[in-house]
Design a protein around this motif. Sequence first.
Motif, PDB file in Angstrom:
ATOM      1  N   ILE A   1       0.874  -1.177   0.000  1.00  0.00           N
ATOM      2  CA  ILE A   1       0.000   0.000   0.000  1.00  0.00           C
ATOM      3  C   ILE A   1       0.909   1.224   0.000  1.00  0.00           C
ATOM      4  CG2 ILE A   1      -1.895   1.217   1.131  1.00  0.00           C
ATOM      5  CD1 ILE A   1      -2.796  -1.408   2.320  1.00  0.00           C
ATOM      6  N   ASP A   2       0.785   2.014  -1.052  1.00  0.00           N
ATOM      7  CA  ASP A   2       1.696   3.130  -1.250  1.00  0.00           C
ATOM      8  C   ASP A   2       1.479   4.211  -0.193  1.00  0.00           C
ATOM      9  OD1 ASP A   2       3.342   5.184  -2.817  1.00  0.00           O
ATOM     10  OD2 ASP A   2       3.314   3.450  -4.150  1.00  0.00           O
ATOM     11  N   THR A   3       2.593   4.807   0.256  1.00  0.00           N
ATOM     12  CA  THR A   3       2.520   6.026   1.065  1.00  0.00           C
ATOM     13  C   THR A   3       1.704   5.824   2.344  1.00  0.00           C
ATOM     14  OG1 THR A   3       2.413   7.087  -1.122  1.00  0.00           O
ATOM     15  CG2 THR A   3       2.300   8.535   0.760  1.00  0.00           C
ATOM     16  N   LEU A   4       1.874   4.669   2.976  1.00  0.00           N
ATOM     17  CA  LEU A   4       1.062   4.350   4.156  1.00  0.00           C
ATOM     18  C   LEU A   4       1.902   4.464   5.424  1.00  0.00           C
ATOM     19  CD1 LEU A   4      -1.657   3.421   5.246  1.00  0.00           C
ATOM     20  CD2 LEU A   4      -0.942   1.058   4.881  1.00  0.00           C
TER      21      LEU A   4
ATOM     22  N   ILE B   1      11.151   6.381  -1.486  1.00  0.00           N
ATOM     23  CA  ILE B   1      10.473   6.550  -2.783  1.00  0.00           C
ATOM     24  C   ILE B   1      10.058   5.195  -3.363  1.00  0.00           C
ATOM     25  CG2 ILE B   1      11.407   8.816  -3.401  1.00  0.00           C
ATOM     26  CD1 ILE B   1      13.275   7.421  -5.343  1.00  0.00           C
ATOM     27  N   THR B   2       8.975   5.264  -4.150  1.00  0.00           N
ATOM     28  CA  THR B   2       8.238   4.062  -4.540  1.00  0.00           C
ATOM     29  C   THR B   2       9.076   2.999  -5.244  1.00  0.00           C
ATOM     30  OG1 THR B   2       6.285   5.433  -4.735  1.00  0.00           O
ATOM     31  CG2 THR B   2       6.204   3.295  -5.825  1.00  0.00           C
ATOM     32  N   ASN B   3       9.747   3.378  -6.332  1.00  0.00           N
ATOM     33  CA  ASN B   3      10.424   2.346  -7.115  1.00  0.00           C
ATOM     34  C   ASN B   3      11.584   1.729  -6.346  1.00  0.00           C
ATOM     35  OD1 ASN B   3       8.710   3.613  -8.913  1.00  0.00           O
ATOM     36  ND2 ASN B   3      10.038   3.207 -10.661  1.00  0.00           N
TER      37      ASN B   3
ATOM     38  N   PRO C   1      -3.260   6.059  -1.287  1.00  0.00           N
ATOM     39  CA  PRO C   1      -2.875   7.091  -0.313  1.00  0.00           C
ATOM     40  C   PRO C   1      -1.819   8.074  -0.812  1.00  0.00           C
ATOM     41  CG  PRO C   1      -2.963   4.934   0.727  1.00  0.00           C
ATOM     42  CD  PRO C   1      -3.051   4.705  -0.754  1.00  0.00           C
ATOM     43  N   HIS C   2      -1.204   7.785  -1.976  1.00  0.00           N
ATOM     44  CA  HIS C   2      -0.237   8.723  -2.557  1.00  0.00           C
ATOM     45  C   HIS C   2      -0.963  10.008  -2.957  1.00  0.00           C
ATOM     46  CE1 HIS C   2       2.913  10.309  -5.152  1.00  0.00           C
ATOM     47  NE2 HIS C   2       3.731   9.380  -4.689  1.00  0.00           N
ATOM     48  N   ASP C   3      -0.272  11.163  -2.797  1.00  0.00           N
ATOM     49  CA  ASP C   3      -0.927  12.411  -3.199  1.00  0.00           C
ATOM     50  C   ASP C   3      -1.026  12.494  -4.722  1.00  0.00           C
ATOM     51  OD1 ASP C   3       1.871  12.963  -3.701  1.00  0.00           O
ATOM     52  OD2 ASP C   3       1.312  15.062  -3.827  1.00  0.00           O
TER      53      ASP C   3
ATOM     54  N   GLY D   1       3.504  -1.137   3.823  1.00  0.00           N
ATOM     55  CA  GLY D   1       3.576   0.179   3.184  1.00  0.00           C
ATOM     56  C   GLY D   1       4.919   0.304   2.484  1.00  0.00           C
ATOM     57  N   ASP D   2       4.958   0.958   1.310  1.00  0.00           N
ATOM     58  CA  ASP D   2       6.273   1.087   0.649  1.00  0.00           C
ATOM     59  C   ASP D   2       7.098   2.200   1.304  1.00  0.00           C
ATOM     60  OD1 ASP D   2       4.810   3.211  -0.494  1.00  0.00           O
ATOM     61  OD2 ASP D   2       5.801   3.009  -2.444  1.00  0.00           O
ATOM     62  N   HIS D   3       6.407   3.188   1.883  1.00  0.00           N
ATOM     63  CA  HIS D   3       7.039   4.271   2.639  1.00  0.00           C
ATOM     64  C   HIS D   3       5.907   5.060   3.258  1.00  0.00           C
ATOM     65  CE1 HIS D   3       5.686   6.781  -0.615  1.00  0.00           C
ATOM     66  NE2 HIS D   3       6.264   5.940  -1.462  1.00  0.00           N
ATOM     67  N   GLY D   4       6.243   6.042   4.075  1.00  0.00           N
ATOM     68  CA  GLY D   4       5.203   6.845   4.717  1.00  0.00           C
ATOM     69  C   GLY D   4       4.950   8.155   3.988  1.00  0.00           C
TER      70      GLY D   4
HETATM   71 ZN   LIG Z   1       5.389   4.895  -2.983  1.00  0.00          ZN
END
Ligand SMILES: [Zn+2]
Length: 667
Positions: free
Chosen positions: A68-71, A108-110, A225-227, A277-280
């Motif tokens: 889940i991105d940006t969690l 960061i995501t990648n 959840p990513h902006d 989460g991949d990051h916060g």
């Molecule tokens: Zn991400």
Amino acid sequence: MTWEGKIIRQSCVGNPQCDSHSVCYADEPVKCFSTLIGMCALWATCAGASSASAPAKTLPPDIFLITIDTLRADHVHCYGYADGSTPALDALAKDGVRFTQAFTPSPITNTSHASILTGLLPGSHGVTDFAVPLSTAYPTIAELLKARDYHTAAFIGAVILDSKTLAPGFDRGFDFYDNFPEHASTKSRWGRVERRGMEVVAHAEKWLSTHPAGPHFVWVHLYDPHDPYEPPAPYSQIYKDRLYDGEIAYADSALAHFVGYLKSIGKYRKSIFVVVGDHGEGLGEHHEDTHGIFLYDSTTHVPLIVKLPDELSAGNTVTAQVRTLDIMPTLIELAGGPAPDRRDGDSLQPYFAGKSEAGRPAFGETDYPLRFGWAPLRSVRSDGFKFIEAPRPELYDLQLDVAESNNKYEPQDARVQKSRSMLAEVHAREVSVEASKDGSPQDAASNSSSLPDPKDKIDEQNLLHAAMIASDDNCSADARKALEKVLALDPKSPTALRQLGELELQAGDFVKAAQHLRGAMEVRPDDATASFYAGQALQKAHDPAGARDALETSLKLMPGQLPARLLLGRVYLDLKDPKAAEDQFEAALLLQSGSVEAQLGLADAQMTGGNFADAAKSLEALSKAQPRNATIFDLLAKAYLGLGKKAEAQQSEARAKQLRGSSSGQR
Ligand SMILES: [Zn+2]
């Protein structure tokens, strides 16, 4: 008899004949995962296997990896957040093991996903920015599971993980990787840049229903959840003052749908789930609106839940510090295989039984600031403190200062010295891995101490990010406003200069575009793309000499750019230098032998130099290959006129006219 829940004695754990003993996780009588999942080939040699009846051969467990991105961990209900609603995550935590202190090595995501997939730190796997290919040197979870006869598929929620564009190599090992369409049919961000969680899980459910044969490894990426925070109704209403939480609640509902589907087809109880989460997200802490620049807990502390087959260890909570790097070795071991030797993470199995185990040091790395010309950061989080290596280094005592707001850095502090030696050790390991990969170690962190500290640049970064999101959404006025504010803070910001230049180029203000892009070239003389855009702007602003210089610069940096070669050929024609133009079009043909534009340019240059015979010859051939291209016949008419062949010239002219007439209705 059935093997489920069979108690395996210590003798199994160390039994050299048991090829799966490494997945047993304790030194006293415990349930053996390998038997639960039917992988213990030599079960009869294990203590406790006294029954004569052999177990029915069962498949290894299905594995579902949900990122889940940006969690942020502290915005999830089962992590103590009272203001949010995450019933699906809470239920998985109840059926599984919840890690309260899990950290990503990258914000960061990648980069973060590459670490999840390979079990390697960013400096080791090398995906330190978007579009950097994931090296074939390191196996991913998907490749390793595929080698164990898993059926594999990935469903992504954002174009940044598209393996055809911004995430090359991420599709390795997947039978199916759900990329975005090459030509989006919509201008809206939905379907072009991002997919809503419900669409992502719908794709995954459809694939599972058409590929029922297991075992499966399915990666589902929920980007919501990513902006920008734009949850759909009713979350947009319920959370209208806290849209980030609304996106999390919506992503959780998509997860609930997916889990509900798996339960309906009987694929929940026996399966392994990892949700992470991949990051916060910065949410303004340390002045960071989003993520990527800093390595504070706001963007590195993530939720991590592991549900095991038959809900083994259900409800356990692990407070020891672990890393998302540990996911890959864990899953490979649970599937019965050995994790690769070269890895920076370790299996989480020792923690599952809920016994107290030591925490693991969590390293953090971000090269993202380099993109903007600022210093990259490195961090280590260990023994209750965090050290961040930066132009102005930082040390936080996490027991007393959870918010990381009271910098205690002193160069002589023993914790600083220990951290620096730990970072040096990791760095040496990463460099040796890089060197063994392609002989050219990347070393972003060194030689960067002269760059600005990202702490001094975070206001600019927030504006640059806002401009990027506005551009994604085709709101060029908002993007321009944000970029102009960046230039007010730093008139030499190469990113703002280049992006403003691109915006003005699109808007048709070529003089202004050229001014910004020349500024970008001055600050960053090695940016081939800025020079190419500058060449475009200057050519359109009727400054062919300036365009020539910019394009020559761009091509010196990156010789293989076909559009730059073609444009430079045209610019030389504007400069009345047909010989130099011919050279460029010939170089373009070496890059792409069939390029019609290069062939037309070459013929044009030949005619400008008075060589009508060669031009006519190549244009005649081209007109046969492309009999419906009016421009070819225009040029052919010119060539025939140059050769004094009036009748042929008239014929070609008429053909061009006819082609234009017949196609005008279709345009
Ligand atoms: Zn991400």
